[in-house]
Design an enzyme around this catalytic site. Structure first.
Site, PDB file in Angstrom:
ATOM      1  N   ARG A   1       2.818  -6.785   8.746  1.00  0.00           N
ATOM      2  CA  ARG A   1       2.085  -5.838   9.336  1.00  0.00           C
ATOM      3  C   ARG A   1       2.685  -5.209  10.605  1.00  0.00           C
ATOM      4  O   ARG A   1       2.680  -4.192  10.913  1.00  0.00           O
ATOM      5  CB  ARG A   1       0.605  -5.831   9.583  1.00  0.00           C
TER       6      ARG A   1
ATOM      7  N   HIS B   1      -1.785  -5.512   1.497  1.00  0.00           N
ATOM      8  CA  HIS B   1      -3.093  -6.373   1.091  1.00  0.00           C
ATOM      9  C   HIS B   1      -2.860  -7.757   0.890  1.00  0.00           C
ATOM     10  O   HIS B   1      -1.865  -8.172   0.270  1.00  0.00           O
ATOM     11  CB  HIS B   1      -3.879  -5.869   0.084  1.00  0.00           C
TER      12      HIS B   1
ATOM     13  N   ASN C   1      -2.377   0.124   6.729  1.00  0.00           N
ATOM     14  CA  ASN C   1      -1.848  -1.255   7.351  1.00  0.00           C
ATOM     15  C   ASN C   1      -0.884  -1.808   6.230  1.00  0.00           C
ATOM     16  O   ASN C   1      -0.807  -3.025   6.435  1.00  0.00           O
ATOM     17  CB  ASN C   1      -2.760  -2.218   7.733  1.00  0.00           C
TER      18      ASN C   1
ATOM     19  N   LYS D   1       0.695  -1.261   0.117  1.00  0.00           N
ATOM     20  CA  LYS D   1      -0.104  -0.021   0.016  1.00  0.00           C
ATOM     21  C   LYS D   1       0.894   1.141   0.025  1.00  0.00           C
ATOM     22  O   LYS D   1       2.086   1.056   0.304  1.00  0.00           O
ATOM     23  CB  LYS D   1      -1.029  -0.055   1.174  1.00  0.00           C
TER      24      LYS D   1
ATOM     25  N   ARG E   1      -1.803 -14.665   3.780  1.00  0.00           N
ATOM     26  CA  ARG E   1      -2.477 -13.965   4.960  1.00  0.00           C
ATOM     27  C   ARG E   1      -1.807 -14.161   6.227  1.00  0.00           C
ATOM     28  O   ARG E   1      -1.884 -13.215   7.147  1.00  0.00           O
ATOM     29  CB  ARG E   1      -3.961 -14.354   5.092  1.00  0.00           C
TER      30      ARG E   1
END
Ligand code: ATP
Ligand code: MG
Length: 142
Positions: free
Chosen positions: A104, A120, A117, A11, A87
């Site tokens: 993260r 993705h 955060n 991001k 994930r």
């Protein structure tokens, strides 16, 4: 049969750490089968995150995603379960709760704002397929 694929985005708030995300993905055995830098408009981001249209944070999220360059990567893991594996690498949505060693935590730890955060990962196979098709043509993927 081809392995499951997922879409990863670095991001805008983590653009300066892009190399770190790429190295980490490779270190954990992911193949990068497609990669490019994109710059979302707020409306592009709105389509990408359409499932959150009714949420209070939707506009903030879309403006944030349009605030700088995003590195998009299509990942594949030779051991399968690529979506779940990625994930697990990125961790909890809230970077303040992300476990040590996750992306993260490493690149977003201590952030106060939840929309910043850093990364993705697609949530499930249907979303992964939609998100990959939104950002990549077949010719851009190995
Ligand atoms: P992503 O889809 O970006 O991988 P996620 O699946 O962990 O994240 P979602 O519930 O899909 O989380 O939320 C999408 C994004 O919206 C989050 O990554 C975060 O940037 C933002 N977001 C989620 N919840 C909030 C919130 N309560 N306040 C502000 N932003 C939020
Ligand atoms: Mg999500």
């Amino acid at each position: 049969m081809a392995e499951e694929r997922t879409l990863a985005l670095v991001k805008p708030d983590a653009a300066e750490h892009t190399r770190g995300f790429i190295e980490n993905a490779k270190e954990y055995g992911f193949y990068i089968v497609g990669q490019k830098v994109v710059w979302f408009t707020p409306s592009d981001a709105g389509i990408f995150y359409l499932e959150h249209k009714t949420k209070s944070f939707y506009t903030t999220l879309c403006l944030h995603m349009a605030s700088g360059p995003v590195t998009a990567m299509v990942l594949e893991h030779p051991l399968g379960e690529t979506i779940k594996r990625w994930r697990m690498r990125i961790a909890d949505t809230d970077p303040n709760n992300a476990a040590d060693g996750t992306l993260r935590h490493r690149f977003g730890g201590g952030r106060k704002e939840l929309h910043r955060n850093v990364v993705h990962g697609s949530a499930n196979p249907k979303d992964a397929e939609r998100e990959i098709a939104l950002l990549f043509t077949g010719l851009e993927l190995a």
